[in-house]
Design a protein around this motif. Structure first.
Motif, PDB file in Angstrom:
ATOM      1  N   THR A 173      40.907  30.286  32.399  1.00 22.17           N
ATOM      2  CA  THR A 173      40.747  28.902  32.835  1.00 22.17           C
ATOM      3  C   THR A 173      39.872  28.818  34.084  1.00 22.17           C
ATOM      4  OG1 THR A 173      42.982  28.486  32.006  1.00 22.17           O
ATOM      5  CG2 THR A 173      41.995  26.788  33.389  1.00 22.17           C
ATOM      6  N   LEU A 174      40.031  29.778  34.978  1.00 24.32           N
ATOM      7  CA  LEU A 174      39.220  29.793  36.194  1.00 24.32           C
ATOM      8  C   LEU A 174      37.735  29.904  35.864  1.00 24.32           C
ATOM      9  CD1 LEU A 174      40.061  31.421  39.509  1.00 24.32           C
ATOM     10  CD2 LEU A 174      37.843  31.944  38.518  1.00 24.32           C
ATOM     11  N   GLY A 175      37.413  30.758  34.901  1.00 22.39           N
ATOM     12  CA  GLY A 175      36.023  30.881  34.493  1.00 22.39           C
ATOM     13  C   GLY A 175      35.471  29.584  33.935  1.00 22.39           C
ATOM     14  N   TYR A 176      36.291  28.900  33.158  1.00 20.43           N
ATOM     15  CA  TYR A 176      35.890  27.613  32.586  1.00 20.43           C
ATOM     16  C   TYR A 176      35.654  26.582  33.694  1.00 20.43           C
ATOM     17  CZ  TYR A 176      36.431  23.183  30.049  1.00 20.43           C
ATOM     18  OH  TYR A 176      36.266  21.911  29.555  1.00 20.43           O
ATOM     19  N   LEU A 177      36.572  26.520  34.656  1.00 19.55           N
ATOM     20  CA  LEU A 177      36.448  25.544  35.742  1.00 19.55           C
ATOM     21  C   LEU A 177      35.282  25.873  36.664  1.00 19.55           C
ATOM     22  CD1 LEU A 177      40.209  24.979  36.681  1.00 19.55           C
ATOM     23  CD2 LEU A 177      38.735  23.543  35.252  1.00 19.55           C
ATOM     24  N   ALA A 178      34.993  27.152  36.823  1.00 20.00           N
ATOM     25  CA  ALA A 178      33.850  27.542  37.651  1.00 20.00           C
ATOM     26  C   ALA A 178      32.554  27.000  37.063  1.00 20.00           C
ATOM     27  CB  ALA A 178      33.783  29.058  37.766  1.00 20.00           C
ATOM     28  N   ALA A 179      32.484  26.952  35.728  1.00 19.16           N
ATOM     29  CA  ALA A 179      31.284  26.439  35.063  1.00 19.16           C
ATOM     30  C   ALA A 179      31.219  24.913  35.101  1.00 19.16           C
ATOM     31  CB  ALA A 179      31.241  26.929  33.624  1.00 19.16           C
ATOM     32  N   ILE A 223      45.208  46.956  39.209  1.00 21.35           N
ATOM     33  CA  ILE A 223      43.800  47.284  38.959  1.00 21.35           C
ATOM     34  C   ILE A 223      43.132  46.160  38.191  1.00 21.35           C
ATOM     35  CG2 ILE A 223      42.227  48.895  37.795  1.00 21.35           C
ATOM     36  CD1 ILE A 223      44.347  51.087  38.264  1.00 21.35           C
ATOM     37  N   HIS A 224      43.825  45.621  37.199  1.00 22.07           N
ATOM     38  CA  HIS A 224      43.268  44.506  36.428  1.00 22.07           C
ATOM     39  C   HIS A 224      43.128  43.254  37.301  1.00 22.07           C
ATOM     40  CE1 HIS A 224      44.831  46.574  32.539  1.00 22.07           C
ATOM     41  NE2 HIS A 224      43.545  46.825  32.709  1.00 22.07           N
ATOM     42  N   ILE A 225      44.111  43.018  38.172  1.00 17.70           N
ATOM     43  CA  ILE A 225      44.018  41.862  39.072  1.00 17.70           C
ATOM     44  C   ILE A 225      42.815  42.018  39.993  1.00 17.70           C
ATOM     45  CG2 ILE A 225      45.129  40.599  40.946  1.00 17.70           C
ATOM     46  CD1 ILE A 225      47.823  41.328  39.769  1.00 17.70           C
ATOM     47  N   ALA A 226      42.660  43.204  40.566  1.00 22.53           N
ATOM     48  CA  ALA A 226      41.549  43.443  41.489  1.00 22.53           C
ATOM     49  C   ALA A 226      40.209  43.272  40.795  1.00 22.53           C
ATOM     50  CB  ALA A 226      41.665  44.845  42.087  1.00 22.53           C
ATOM     51  N   LYS A 227      40.083  43.797  39.578  1.00 26.98           N
ATOM     52  CA  LYS A 227      38.838  43.687  38.813  1.00 26.98           C
ATOM     53  C   LYS A 227      38.519  42.229  38.524  1.00 26.98           C
ATOM     54  CE  LYS A 227      35.656  45.630  35.954  1.00 26.98           C
ATOM     55  NZ  LYS A 227      34.707  46.713  36.284  1.00 26.98           N
ATOM     56  N   ALA A 228      39.520  41.478  38.059  1.00 24.40           N
ATOM     57  CA  ALA A 228      39.311  40.072  37.737  1.00 24.40           C
ATOM     58  C   ALA A 228      39.006  39.252  38.988  1.00 24.40           C
ATOM     59  CB  ALA A 228      40.545  39.514  37.024  1.00 24.40           C
ATOM     60  N   VAL A 237      32.550  37.141  42.815  1.00 24.58           N
ATOM     61  CA  VAL A 237      31.102  37.319  42.673  1.00 24.58           C
ATOM     62  C   VAL A 237      30.484  36.182  41.859  1.00 24.58           C
ATOM     63  CG1 VAL A 237      29.333  38.779  41.607  1.00 24.58           C
ATOM     64  CG2 VAL A 237      31.144  39.825  42.970  1.00 24.58           C
ATOM     65  N   LEU A 238      31.090  35.860  40.733  1.00 21.11           N
ATOM     66  CA  LEU A 238      30.502  34.872  39.824  1.00 21.11           C
ATOM     67  C   LEU A 238      30.558  33.451  40.373  1.00 21.11           C
ATOM     68  CD1 LEU A 238      31.804  36.265  36.411  1.00 21.11           C
ATOM     69  CD2 LEU A 238      29.452  36.293  37.259  1.00 21.11           C
ATOM     70  N   THR A 239      31.537  33.165  41.250  1.00 20.19           N
ATOM     71  CA  THR A 239      31.631  31.819  41.821  1.00 20.19           C
ATOM     72  C   THR A 239      30.909  31.695  43.149  1.00 20.19           C
ATOM     73  OG1 THR A 239      33.732  32.300  42.954  1.00 20.19           O
ATOM     74  CG2 THR A 239      33.864  31.399  40.708  1.00 20.19           C
ATOM     75  N   LEU A 246      35.804  51.015  41.858  1.00 21.53           N
ATOM     76  CA  LEU A 246      35.946  49.709  41.197  1.00 21.53           C
ATOM     77  C   LEU A 246      34.669  48.897  41.375  1.00 21.53           C
ATOM     78  CD1 LEU A 246      38.172  47.851  39.771  1.00 21.53           C
ATOM     79  CD2 LEU A 246      38.275  46.690  41.981  1.00 21.53           C
ATOM     80  N   ILE A 247      34.200  48.339  40.273  1.00 21.52           N
ATOM     81  CA  ILE A 247      33.038  47.471  40.263  1.00 21.52           C
ATOM     82  C   ILE A 247      33.481  46.142  39.648  1.00 21.52           C
ATOM     83  CG2 ILE A 247      30.690  47.192  39.333  1.00 21.52           C
ATOM     84  CD1 ILE A 247      30.921  49.449  41.342  1.00 21.52           C
ATOM     85  N   PRO A 248      32.998  44.984  40.145  1.00 23.60           N
ATOM     86  CA  PRO A 248      31.925  44.792  41.124  1.00 23.60           C
ATOM     87  C   PRO A 248      32.407  44.904  42.569  1.00 23.60           C
ATOM     88  CG  PRO A 248      32.707  42.662  40.391  1.00 23.60           C
ATOM     89  CD  PRO A 248      33.479  43.682  39.599  1.00 23.60           C
ATOM     90  N   LYS A 249      31.454  45.131  43.452  1.00 24.17           N
ATOM     91  CA  LYS A 249      31.726  45.163  44.878  1.00 24.17           C
ATOM     92  C   LYS A 249      31.535  43.760  45.464  1.00 24.17           C
ATOM     93  CE  LYS A 249      32.597  49.507  45.436  1.00 24.17           C
ATOM     94  NZ  LYS A 249      33.969  49.929  45.845  1.00 24.17           N
ATOM     95  N   ILE A 250      32.348  43.453  46.458  1.00 18.68           N
ATOM     96  CA  ILE A 250      32.159  42.210  47.201  1.00 18.68           C
ATOM     97  C   ILE A 250      31.870  42.574  48.655  1.00 18.68           C
ATOM     98  CG2 ILE A 250      33.511  40.724  45.690  1.00 18.68           C
ATOM     99  CD1 ILE A 250      35.898  41.115  47.439  1.00 18.68           C
ATOM    100  N   PRO A 251      30.962  41.860  49.300  1.00 23.47           N
ATOM    101  CA  PRO A 251      30.501  42.266  50.646  1.00 23.47           C
ATOM    102  C   PRO A 251      31.415  41.821  51.780  1.00 23.47           C
ATOM    103  CG  PRO A 251      29.313  40.324  49.928  1.00 23.47           C
ATOM    104  CD  PRO A 251      30.215  40.714  48.785  1.00 23.47           C
ATOM    105  N   HIS A 252      32.618  41.361  51.453  1.00 22.65           N
ATOM    106  CA  HIS A 252      33.510  40.839  52.486  1.00 22.65           C
ATOM    107  C   HIS A 252      34.942  40.998  52.002  1.00 22.65           C
ATOM    108  CE1 HIS A 252      32.086  37.540  49.792  1.00 22.65           C
ATOM    109  NE2 HIS A 252      33.378  37.508  49.566  1.00 22.65           N
ATOM    110  N   ARG A 253      35.876  40.639  52.832  1.00 23.99           N
ATOM    111  CA  ARG A 253      37.279  40.728  52.463  1.00 23.99           C
ATOM    112  C   ARG A 253      37.645  39.634  51.476  1.00 23.99           C
ATOM    113  NH1 ARG A 253      41.089  40.670  57.389  1.00 23.99           N
ATOM    114  NH2 ARG A 253      42.010  38.675  56.838  1.00 23.99           N
ATOM    115  N   LEU A 254      38.350  40.006  50.425  1.00 22.54           N
ATOM    116  CA  LEU A 254      38.822  39.026  49.451  1.00 22.54           C
ATOM    117  C   LEU A 254      39.993  38.245  50.050  1.00 22.54           C
ATOM    118  CD1 LEU A 254      38.759  38.059  46.406  1.00 22.54           C
ATOM    119  CD2 LEU A 254      40.602  39.726  46.044  1.00 22.54           C
ATOM    120  N   PRO A 255      39.925  36.904  50.114  1.00 23.03           N
ATOM    121  CA  PRO A 255      41.051  36.137  50.646  1.00 23.03           C
ATOM    122  C   PRO A 255      42.277  36.280  49.745  1.00 23.03           C
ATOM    123  CG  PRO A 255      39.058  34.792  50.537  1.00 23.03           C
ATOM    124  CD  PRO A 255      38.793  36.038  49.756  1.00 23.03           C
ATOM    125  N   MET A 256      43.417  36.637  50.348  1.00 21.31           N
ATOM    126  CA  MET A 256      44.654  36.820  49.603  1.00 21.31           C
ATOM    127  C   MET A 256      45.772  36.047  50.287  1.00 21.31           C
ATOM    128  SD  MET A 256      44.342  40.922  48.722  1.00 21.31           S
ATOM    129  CE  MET A 256      45.970  40.989  47.930  1.00 21.31           C
TER     130      MET A 256
END
Length: 344
Positions: free
Chosen positions: A111-117, A137-142, A148-150, A213-223
């Motif tokens: 749903t997040l991917g859909y809303l991002a579009a 691992i799956h949570i981190a990847k997603a 990155v995509l948003t 783990l790929i993709p890399k993000i250039p900053h801290r992921l907000p959690m």
């Protein structure tokens, strides 16, 4: 108006946790630099301001456990246009009749991917992924993929889960969900901040530094922590970037904010927000009334007054669930935008 549903499963008295909190004082702490520059996090959490986000499906469905979804994208785009700061997605694997609600009824990341579009700038977050029922691992990847995509519009909200009936289906232990929540959190943080990470897990796997783990993000992921997650207040005040609770007595908001400040050790602002189920009346002058410390009923002027008082107590964000509202989605969002958001 419909009768207020039984929300005793959500409502709770937490006042004893903050009985000894000292009087509030001006909080001069700021967000960590990485989060202050993060598009979504700095949009949702602004110093001395109260922002409003919406929980999917962003409209009322008082007589059903699940809303229709054919207008989900259109409603999200309207919410962005009208000035709401965030769209939040819940993680509900199964329909449990004892809860009577399945959120948007769709997988949160799909749903997040859909809303991002369908949107361009509004923050997108999970509120929250039940981390003990998912591989970190799956949570981190997603999460990294969404970030990155948003273009930095994603906030990862994690919860420990509050529906015991779901745990046997996953062959998971409901009683140790608190420690598994912490370990999952630590593993996700490690995976999203380290190159070729190392991690020794107890409930999850081990990382020995030979894979990345790929993709890399250039900053801290907000959690952010969603709900208490059975954690100590000191953990919430220091480890989580922010905390969004529910079932909060509005008289305790200032005490909670001040307790978090007193327990904080890194000298940075860890903002506090909470959730409200909202039934928006057609009469804008109807006073706001709160039931079970979570179900808020009233007109737009009444809600504005209620939330203005909470803003003065230090509340930073409200996640609004419009499930009880019977008014059409566009009309509801327009009323809130003109008479609450524009004046808050």
């Amino acid at each position: 108006m419909n009768n207020v549903p039984n929300l005793s499963i959500l409502g709770q008295d937490n006042s004893r946790l903050f009985e000894n909190a000292a009087g509030s004082s001006p909080d001069k702490r700021a967000l960590p630099p990485e989060l202050a520059q993060h598009k979504a996090f700095s949009q949702v959490f602004q110093k001395d301001k109260l922002t409003i986000g919406l929980i999917a499906p962003f409209k009322g469905y008082p007589d059903s456990p699940m809303s229709t979804i054919e207008d989900l994208g259109e409603t999200a785009a309207l919410a962005e246009k009208l000035g709401f700061t965030a769209l939040w997605l819940r993680d509900v694997p199964f329909y449990d009749p004892n809860f009577g609600d399945v959120g948007q009824g769709l997988d949160p990341f799909v749903t997040l991917g859909y809303l991002a579009a369908k949107t361009q700038n509004i923050a997108l977050g999970t509120a929250g992924l039940v981390s003990p029922l998912r591989e970190p691992i799956h949570i981190a990847k997603a999460a990294a993929s969404a970030e990155v995509l948003t273009g930095g519009r994603f906030i990862l909200g994690l919860s420990s889960g509050d529906r015991p009936v779901e745990y046997p289906a996953f062959k998971a232990d409901f009683d140790n969900r608190a420690e598994r929540f912490r370990e999952s959190w630590d593993m996700i943080r490690t995976l999203t901040t380290q190159d070729f990470p190392r991690f020794d897990g107890t409930h999850y796997g081990n990382l020995s530094g030979n894979i990345d783990l790929i993709p890399k993000i250039p900053h801290r992921l907000p959690m952010v922590a969603i709900g208490r997650a059975r954690q100590e207040l000191s953990w919430l005040a220091n480890t989580a970037d922010g905390w969004i609770w529910h079932g909060v007595n509005p008289k305790d908001t200032a005490k909670i904010v001040n307790t978090l400040k007193e327990l904080n050790q890194d000298g940075q602002w860890h903002p506090f927000g909470y959730a409200n189920f909202v039934e928006l009346s057609e009469n804008p002058d109807e006073p706001a009334r709160l039931y079970n410390n979570i179900y808020l009923r009233g007109g737009s002027k009444g809600l504005l007054e209620f939330w203005q008082q909470q803003k003065e107590q230090g509340l930073a964000h409200v996640t609004v669930n419009l499930k009880p509202t019977r008014r059409p989605a566009a009309e509801t969002l327009q009323d809130l935008s003109e008479n609450v958001l524009a004046k808050l």
